[in-house]
Design an enzyme around this catalytic site. Structure first.
Site, PDB file in Angstrom:
ATOM      1  N   GLU A 149       0.852  -1.196   0.000  1.00 51.05           N
ATOM      2  CA  GLU A 149       0.000   0.000   0.000  1.00 51.05           C
ATOM      3  C   GLU A 149       0.886   1.243   0.000  1.00 51.05           C
ATOM      4  OE1 GLU A 149      -2.283   2.797  -0.321  1.00 51.05           O
ATOM      5  OE2 GLU A 149      -3.371   0.895  -0.204  1.00 51.05           O
ATOM      6  N   CYS A 207     -20.044   2.929  -3.500  1.00 49.54           N
ATOM      7  CA  CYS A 207     -21.266   3.423  -2.854  1.00 49.54           C
ATOM      8  C   CYS A 207     -22.209   4.055  -3.869  1.00 49.54           C
ATOM      9  CB  CYS A 207     -20.935   4.424  -1.750  1.00 49.54           C
ATOM     10  SG  CYS A 207     -22.365   4.829  -0.732  1.00 49.54           S
ATOM     11  N   ALA A 266     -19.547  -1.970   4.039  1.00 47.04           N
ATOM     12  CA  ALA A 266     -20.399  -2.969   4.685  1.00 47.04           C
ATOM     13  C   ALA A 266     -20.288  -4.315   3.977  1.00 47.04           C
ATOM     14  CB  ALA A 266     -21.851  -2.486   4.680  1.00 47.04           C
ATOM     15  N   CYS A 313     -26.390   0.350   2.112  1.00 46.95           N
ATOM     16  CA  CYS A 313     -26.217   1.724   1.663  1.00 46.95           C
ATOM     17  C   CYS A 313     -26.972   2.645   2.615  1.00 46.95           C
ATOM     18  CB  CYS A 313     -26.759   1.875   0.239  1.00 46.95           C
ATOM     19  SG  CYS A 313     -26.414   3.490  -0.486  1.00 46.95           S
TER      20      CYS A 313
END
Length: 416
Positions: A32, A156, A320, A353
């Site tokens: 990363e 999202c 989520a 969401c």
């Protein structure tokens, strides 16, 4: 000692690393390059000036689990036939098991004029700079406020409409709603695919007087003239009605193209998998990581797993979702090491969401691959008995509870 290499220091990568580094027979490496880790779900609230941007970020060194070998570099090339990858600096890293959770990248070139419009500050986007979104909102004096999204999958998927609702609420509170047209244009055919949520959101749209434009795909932005061009996609003539009341002043160009002037434009940029994924043998024909949608194991290479936004999973790309994907990946890796076979535990496509519908109001859409509305039973502990309705308690969940759970439990490898 098994070498576990994880690409990506986002939600999926850090959660997986935090759990696997505790195993005695595993050495965990995370690749990363970023200096900071962001809690991006709060950026919608930042764009409406109800959350501090600085509270959405921490140094990557603060969230990287102790005991992990952190390679601060980009993954550049995958060589699954030889169980290795090469970083941008040329370092060769071998693995026994590879977990890919690199997230998405923006491809501004997929909408003509978008990069120029963003550079000039004409377009705002919570995806790239939520603080700029708030600057645009608070300085808006009326006219066409257009909110839209691309034809590509996006992180999202509900975010473009969340900021539309917050903006409409803000315009009311600011006393300029009567001279403002709020337009939400989307390539999709419905406001939301889950019927229980759709019913509530249609009432929200009606309350704010939002012009909902289904089947509108943005293809071009003229930053100087402040005009966005849309094309109809998958549209029946009976479904796509051009507003003729002179409020929005759409201009039909040909049979399927519409030009719409704007005074404010919020857009989710087109999003694709990173090139080291899309141009590798691990990708499907559309450039996404080709994993089994239930086991998350790569369809060709049994020691490779993928999760999150870059994976070819037919569900919403949210944190989520990753929360439910991580245990499946970890369980399967541990089972492979122990027995040579994966477990029968499967990911069912769960995602959620949190749809903010105004200041202090929210609906929580939770669903699976089949499009079933699947509310978490734990919501009853907050006296939330129907999360398909607008509730203040859900707003509290979004603004106060979920961020704490994210930083203090999810990223530390604790079950939530």
């Amino acid at each position: 000692m098994k070498q576990i290499v994880i690409v990506g220091g986002g939600t999926g990568g850090i959660m997986t690393a935090a759990k696997l580094v505790k195993e005695k027979d595993m050495a965990v490496t995370v690749i990363e390059p970023a200096e900071y880790h962001y809690y991006q779900p709060a950026w919608t609230l930042v764009g409406a000036n109800t959350y501090n941007f600085e509270d959405t970020k921490k140094k990557m060194s603060e969230v990287m689990p102790a005991g992990v070998n952190w390679v601060k570099d980009y993954a550049e090339k995958l060589d699954p036939d030889n169980n290795k990858l090469i970083t941008r600096s040329g370092e060769e890293i071998k693995y026994d098991y590879l977990v890919l959770s690199p997230g998405l990248v923006y491809d501004m070139s997929l909408i003509e004029g978008l990069e120029d419009a963003i550079d000039k500050g004409v377009v705002c986007s919570n995806y790239t700079d939520p603080k700029h979104t708030w600057d645009v909102l608070k300085n808006f004096k009326g006219g066409n406020a257009v909110f839209t999204q691309p034809t590509t999958p996006i992180k999202c998927g509900g975010a473009p409409q969340k900021i539309a609702y917050l903006a409409a609420d803000y315009f009311r509170k600011s006393g300029i709603a009567d001279k403002t047209n709020v337009i939400y244009a989307t390539p999709g055919g419905v406001i939301f695919g889950i019927k229980e949520i759709k019913k509530t959101l249609e009432k929200v749209i009606d309350r704010y007087g939002i012009e909902f434009k289904p089947h509108y795909a943005p293809v071009k932005i003229d930053a100087d003239k402040k005009i966005i061009t849309f094309k109809f996609v998958n549209a029946d003539a009976s479904e796509c009605v051009i507003n003729k009341d002179n409020k929005i002043h759409e201009k039909m160009v040909g049979d399927t193209t519409i030009e719409m002037p704007f005074d404010m434009l919020h857009l989710a940029p087109p999003q694709v998998a990173p090139k080291f994924i899309s141009e590798s043998v691990l990708a499907n024909e559309f450039g996404w990581l080709d994993v089994d949608i239930n086991t998350l194991q790569h369809k060709k290479f049994a020691n490779i797993f993928g999760m999150g936004d870059a994976a070819a999973l037919p569900t919403a790309k949210t944190g989520a979702a990753i929360r439910k994907q991580v245990p499946v990946v970890i369980g399967n890796i541990k089972a492979l090491i122990a027995s040579g076979h994966i477990t029968d535990k499967e990911y069912n496509g769960y995602s959620s969401c949190p749809l903010v519908t105004g200041y202090g109001k929210m609906v929580l859409a939770e669903f699976d691959y089949e499009g079933n509305f699947t509310p978490d039973p734990k919501l009853k502990q907050m006296l939330i008995f129907d999360s398909s309705k607008e509730l203040t308690r859900l707003w509290w969940l979004k603004k106060y509870i979920l961020p704490r759970l994210y930083w203090n439990k999810m990223l530390k490898g604790k079950d939530v």
